[in-house]
Design a protein around this motif. Structure first.
Motif, mmCIF file in Angstrom:
data_model
loop_
_atom_site.group_PDB
_atom_site.id
_atom_site.type_symbol
_atom_site.label_atom_id
_atom_site.label_comp_id
_atom_site.label_asym_id
_atom_site.label_seq_id
_atom_site.Cartn_x
_atom_site.Cartn_y
_atom_site.Cartn_z
ATOM 1 N N LEU A 104 56.289 -48.727 -22.988
ATOM 2 C CA LEU A 104 55.581 -49.986 -23.194
ATOM 3 C C LEU A 104 54.494 -49.851 -24.247
ATOM 4 O O LEU A 104 54.354 -50.710 -25.128
ATOM 5 C CB LEU A 104 54.955 -50.460 -21.876
ATOM 6 C CG LEU A 104 55.866 -51.121 -20.855
ATOM 7 C CD1 LEU A 104 55.108 -51.317 -19.554
ATOM 8 C CD2 LEU A 104 56.381 -52.466 -21.359
ATOM 9 N N VAL A 105 53.730 -48.779 -24.159
ATOM 10 C CA VAL A 105 52.640 -48.568 -25.110
ATOM 11 C C VAL A 105 53.197 -48.339 -26.511
ATOM 12 O O VAL A 105 52.674 -48.881 -27.495
ATOM 13 C CB VAL A 105 51.746 -47.395 -24.661
ATOM 14 C CG1 VAL A 105 50.709 -47.062 -25.730
ATOM 15 C CG2 VAL A 105 51.048 -47.748 -23.350
ATOM 16 N N LEU A 106 54.268 -47.572 -26.617
ATOM 17 C CA LEU A 106 54.884 -47.347 -27.925
ATOM 18 C C LEU A 106 55.364 -48.666 -28.535
ATOM 19 O O LEU A 106 55.123 -48.934 -29.720
ATOM 20 C CB LEU A 106 56.056 -46.370 -27.797
ATOM 21 C CG LEU A 106 56.704 -45.874 -29.100
ATOM 22 C CD1 LEU A 106 57.344 -44.504 -28.896
ATOM 23 C CD2 LEU A 106 57.769 -46.844 -29.625
ATOM 24 N N LEU A 107 56.040 -49.489 -27.731
ATOM 25 C CA LEU A 107 56.536 -50.766 -28.236
ATOM 26 C C LEU A 107 55.384 -51.652 -28.700
ATOM 27 O O LEU A 107 55.484 -52.335 -29.721
ATOM 28 C CB LEU A 107 57.357 -51.471 -27.158
ATOM 29 C CG LEU A 107 58.683 -50.796 -26.790
ATOM 30 C CD1 LEU A 107 59.312 -51.487 -25.579
ATOM 31 C CD2 LEU A 107 59.658 -50.804 -27.967
ATOM 32 N N ALA A 108 54.282 -51.651 -27.953
ATOM 33 C CA ALA A 108 53.119 -52.424 -28.366
ATOM 34 C C ALA A 108 52.546 -51.899 -29.675
ATOM 35 O O ALA A 108 52.124 -52.677 -30.540
ATOM 36 C CB ALA A 108 52.052 -52.393 -27.260
ATOM 37 N N CYS A 109 52.568 -50.579 -29.833
ATOM 38 C CA CYS A 109 52.007 -49.968 -31.040
ATOM 39 C C CYS A 109 52.807 -50.306 -32.298
ATOM 40 O O CYS A 109 52.252 -50.358 -33.393
ATOM 41 C CB CYS A 109 51.924 -48.445 -30.877
ATOM 42 S SG CYS A 109 50.595 -47.891 -29.788
#
Length: 341
Positions: A104-109
């Motif tokens: 999730l954090v990677l996709l947001a980044c």
């Protein structure tokens, strides 16, 4: 008549498709990409820390190559809202939980706008058993009396939601915890089977006003699937259903349901019969023919409802597979079954 032959690509020929991952023709990526991505992702977890050379076994150029191959998918979804329903095995296993949070954090980044909707079935069951209450289900939905409703709210809002927010923040994201009651995000009504299910609610209305600024500012909403009716009575809302209705209300590009199965199977006893992609008509035929039953029915129903309300694609993916979110979004093969409109 549906064929029982297992599908091996994202684009089967006998289920008519109206959409695809790329609305405009683009070069297809190598079919081995997802395997390569899995290998690269797991390299840092499987190499021995005692051997410094082993930690650099994956060449830097290969890592860069993988990122380059993901570029068309990042471009495709950049700036788009992706609603993810989180639960099941991916919630019970610390390793899989870390995988989901990092994904999730990677996709947001990289510019996607994820929204996380969660239940808490295993945790709720554990607390009920501590109180001497045997969990009970009807057609895949939790039977919820007054005591169970208290436990549901305590676990989902007071424990699971706060834990997920903390984990996302620790991973470098910025998460904001909510439940369906906040700012009347979800307004519930009793289920038609209220005499059997108790305080299980359907969603009467979604007001996404509270979500829009959160999403626009790059934060990740984390939403517990409880809601209230017009009089303030709390209801347990199926997290799949909540995710589907929220996805439609915010105009999401994609809805993803993490499950404990590989996806939709033409033969429920044969994992090799996974349907990689199917349209609404095809999946409805599967339900009519009894190929989709039990707890999978609410999942398919919420996917179909979200698609009919404008969500572009909905996927039911295997949450038991590490980095299944990235495999679903950043590869052409995916990690389960994708349903199109």
């Amino acid at each position: 008549m549906l064929s029982a032959k297992p599908l091996t690509t994202r684009h089967p020929t006998f289920f008519p498709l109206k959409n695809s991952r790329f609305p405009n023709p683009k070069p297809r990526l190598a079919p081995t990409q997802s395997l390569r991505i899995q290998a690269i992702m797991s390299a840092s977890l499987t190499t021995s820390t005692a051997d410094p050379e082993a930690r650099t076994a994956t060449p830097a150029l290969t890592r860069v190559d993988i990122l380059s191959e993901s570029l068309p998918f990042i471009q495709r979804f950049r700036g788009k809202t992706i609603v993810v329903k989180y639960g099941g095995a991916a919630m019970k296993s610390p390793a899989l939980q870390a995988s989901v949070i990092n994904d999730l954090v990677l996709l947001a980044c990289v510019g996607l706008r994820p929204v996380l909707v969660h239940g808490g079935g295993p945790e709720i069951n554990s607390w009920l058993l501590r109180l001497g209450v045997q969990p009970e289900f009807h057609n895949g939905l939790r039977v919820t009396d007054a005591l169970t409703m208290e436990v549901v709210e305590m676990v989902l809002v007071g424990k699971v939601n706060k834990s997920l927010v903390s984990l996302i923040n620790l991973a470098g994201g910025t998460a904001i915890g909510l439940c369906g009651k906040d700012a009347r995000l979800l307004t519930a009504r009793p289920s038609p089977d209220a005499s059997l299910l108790g305080f299980v609610g359907e969603i009467a209305r979604v007001d996404p006003a509270i979500l829009r600024p959160i999403i626009a500012n790059g934060h990740i909403p984390v939403i517990a699937s409880v809601a209230a009716d017009e009089k303030g009575q709390g209801y347990n809302v199926n997290a799949d259903t909540a995710a589907g209705e929220i996805a439609a209300a915010v105009g999401a590009e994609k809805l993803i349901l993490l499950t404990d199965v590989a996806g939709i199977l033409t033969d429920r006893n044969d994992p090799r019969s996974l349907v990689k992609e199917v349209d609404i008509n095809g999946v409805r035929r599967m339900v009519e023919e009894g190929k989709v039953a039990g707890g999978m029915i609410p999942k398919v129903d919420c996917c179909v409802r979200s698609l009919t309300q404008g969500v572009r694609t909905a996927s039911i993916i295997d949450g038991r597979v590490a980095h299944s979110l990235l495999l679903e979004i950043l590869t052409d093969e995916g990690a389960g079954t994708m349903i199109t409109g």
